[in-house]
Design an enzyme around this catalytic site. Structure first.
Site: not given
Ligand code: UD1
Ligand code: CA
Length: 470
Positions: A383, A446, A411, A393, A88, A17
């Site tokens: 000064n 000069r 100067s 250079y 996550t 995004r």
């Molecule tokens: C997540 C939460 C949501 C919460 C929001 C807050 C989940 C399913 N949802 O959604 O409930 O309101 O954060 O900001 O957890 N990441 C990984 N591996 C992955 C997916 C994500 O490491 O496979 C990391 C991303 O780099 C990021 C974090 O997890 O730092 C959160 O991922 P993101 O996709 O931003 O989750 P949200 O859709 O914001």
């Molecule tokens: Ca997020």
């Protein structure tokens, strides 16, 4: 025995995004990267609680770049890899599989890499609730007028669960208490529940949020302000994060006695150190590890990067300093440029349109107008007149100009380096110096002036022509 706490920073996502090629954890924000802020919050928390933390940053997209970013870090970090970004919960599984110490911890703190406004204050609040109530897990939530995109907190008489935006029905979507993505778990609890998380949802992802259940010994701690939890998922949110961070930093400095004349138009990066009694006029940009001591003033429009400015210095308007060191009571500018390796002794005076690079100026040196001083050592009380140039250079190498103390340089002079002038030397205006001058020497190079009476008429034409006498 002290509690063992493991920290998982989830940073494997791409951040589609955001619409840029660089992985989200490495997106720049006020001289740092997004992921740095999450780590900083965890480190501050460990200092505050006197707890020792072990940290794993879960990497995936652009993992080599993310790991490289932390190469010089003073913290001991692990980098578990999440091979495919399946959600996550899957990211946290990668943490437990990739960090051999993680399963042996008592507690697990989970942070996302995209919440740069989070601080140890929120982490400590969560931690205290977890400990005081002996919960299995606690999630940070907040109420917002714009819940879209966040997981909703659905409270039960005991415990709660979280429904993601995509999976929510109308009634759930109307809930305005949302999940921040920040959690503290008992490690045993999260390990047990992670194993049960499936991907039966609209995204086909493994949601970490599914470990929270109605009836369980878990709580959502609802914070008053949503600001610390702002998630950066779009360029607009990045802009909001920057704005909030800048505001917070400026306010902190003001509270400690720094005079910021117009905070809305002052940019100070997080690691900049300012003593009380520093004055900053609008449109100044202070970067990196800059340090400014009490009594110093920055007039409008100055840019200062990784520089040190000691007590009572005056940096006049529109000056640009980079890796420069300025001693007490110096005056610099307006419109001066101090490039890397500039060292000004006490009470030096650098005037308008003067550029200094890799040069050491002893106390009370004055270079007041339109000059270039590069690769030089200038002794005390020298000064330098207007329009002085070190010709340092020759197309291949850089060469040094050395001028001894108490010398007076006229100067419009040039020093063809390498060249050394002794102490108390006098160089006449308009000279090009390409030979050393001994102490107390006078140097002049000069052409002698030629003056012919009444000869100007030969050269003056047009409106300058001298009227002929009848
Ligand atoms: C997540 C939460 C949501 C919460 C929001 C807050 C989940 C399913 N949802 O959604 O409930 O309101 O954060 O900001 O957890 N990441 C990984 N591996 C992955 C997916 C994500 O490491 O496979 C990391 C991303 O780099 C990021 C974090 O997890 O730092 C959160 O991922 P993101 O996709 O931003 O989750 P949200 O859709 O914001
Ligand atoms: Ca997020």
């Amino acid at each position: 025995m002290a509690d063992k706490i493991g920290v998982a920073i989830l940073a494997a996502g791409l951040g589609k995004r955001m619409g840029v090629q660089v992985a989200k954890p490495l997106i720049p924000l006020m001289g740092k990267k997004l992921v740095d802020y999450s780590l900083k919050a965890a480190v501050d928390f460990s200092e505050e609680q006197k707890a020792s933390l072990q940290t794993g940053i879960v990497v995936g997209h652009q993992k080599d770049e993310v790991i490289k970013h932390f190469e010089a870090s003073s913290f001991k970090l692990s980098f578990p890899v999440q091979k495919e970004q399946k959600g996550t919960a899957d990211a946290l599984r990668s943490y437990f599989e990739g960090c051999e110490w993680a399963k042996d911890t008592d507690y697990t703190l989970v942070l996302c890499a995209d919440t740069p406004l989070l601080t140890d204050v929120e982490l400590s609040a969560l931690w205290n609730v977890l400990k005081e109530k002996n919960l299995d897990a606690v999630a940070a939530s907040f109420k917002t007028a714009a819940p879209k995109g966040y997981g909703r907190i659905i409270r039960a008489s005991q415990g709660f669960h979280i429904v993601e935006e995509k999976d929510a029905n109308d009634q759930e979507r109307s809930v305005n208490e949302v999940n921040s993505g920040l959690y503290f778990f008992k490690t045993s609890m999260v390990l047990e529940n992670l194993a049960k998380v499936d991907s039966n949802n609209k995204s086909g992802e493994f949601y970490l949020t599914d470990v929270f259940k109605d009836g369980a010994n878990v709580e959502a701690l609802c914070f008053d302000s949503e600001t610390p939890f702002l998630g950066v998922n779009s360029p607009v949110q990045l802009g909001t994060a920057l704005h909030q961070l800048k505001k917070r930093i400026n306010k902190d400095h003001q509270a400690r006695g720094v005079l910021i004349m117009e905070a809305a138009h002052t940019y100070i990066e997080p690691d900049v150190e300012l003593e009380p009694g520093v004055t900053i006029f609008p449109n100044c940009y202070l970067h990196g590890s800059t340090k400014i001591a009490a009594g110093s003033t920055l007039e409008p429009g100055c840019v200062v990067k990784n520089s040190s400015i000691k007590e009572n210095a005056l940096i006049k308007a529109y000056s640009y300093l980079e890796q420069a060191s300025v001693s007490p009571s110096c005056q610099v500018g307006p419109y001066a440029r101090l490039r890397p390796g500039t060292e000004l002794g006490e009470k030096c005076k650098i005037g308008n349109f003067v550029e200094v690079k890799k040069a050491k100026l002893d106390p009370s040196v004055s270079v007041s107008h339109l000059s270039y001083v590069g690769d030089a050592e200038i002794g005390e009380n020298v000064n330098i007149g207007c329009g002085f140039i070190t010709c340092n250079y020759d197309g291949e190498g850089k060469h040094k100009t050395i001028i001894g103390k108490n010398s007076f340089i006229g100067s419009d002079t040039q020093m063809i380096a390498p060249v050394t002038l002794g102490e108390s030397v006098f160089v006449a205006s308009g000279s090009t110096i390409n030979q050393d001058v001994p102490s107390r020497g006078f140097a002049l190079s000069r052409a002698r002036q030629v003056t012919k009476e009444n000869m100007a008429g030969r050269f003056l034409k047009g409106k300058w022509a001298i009227p002929k006498k009848d």
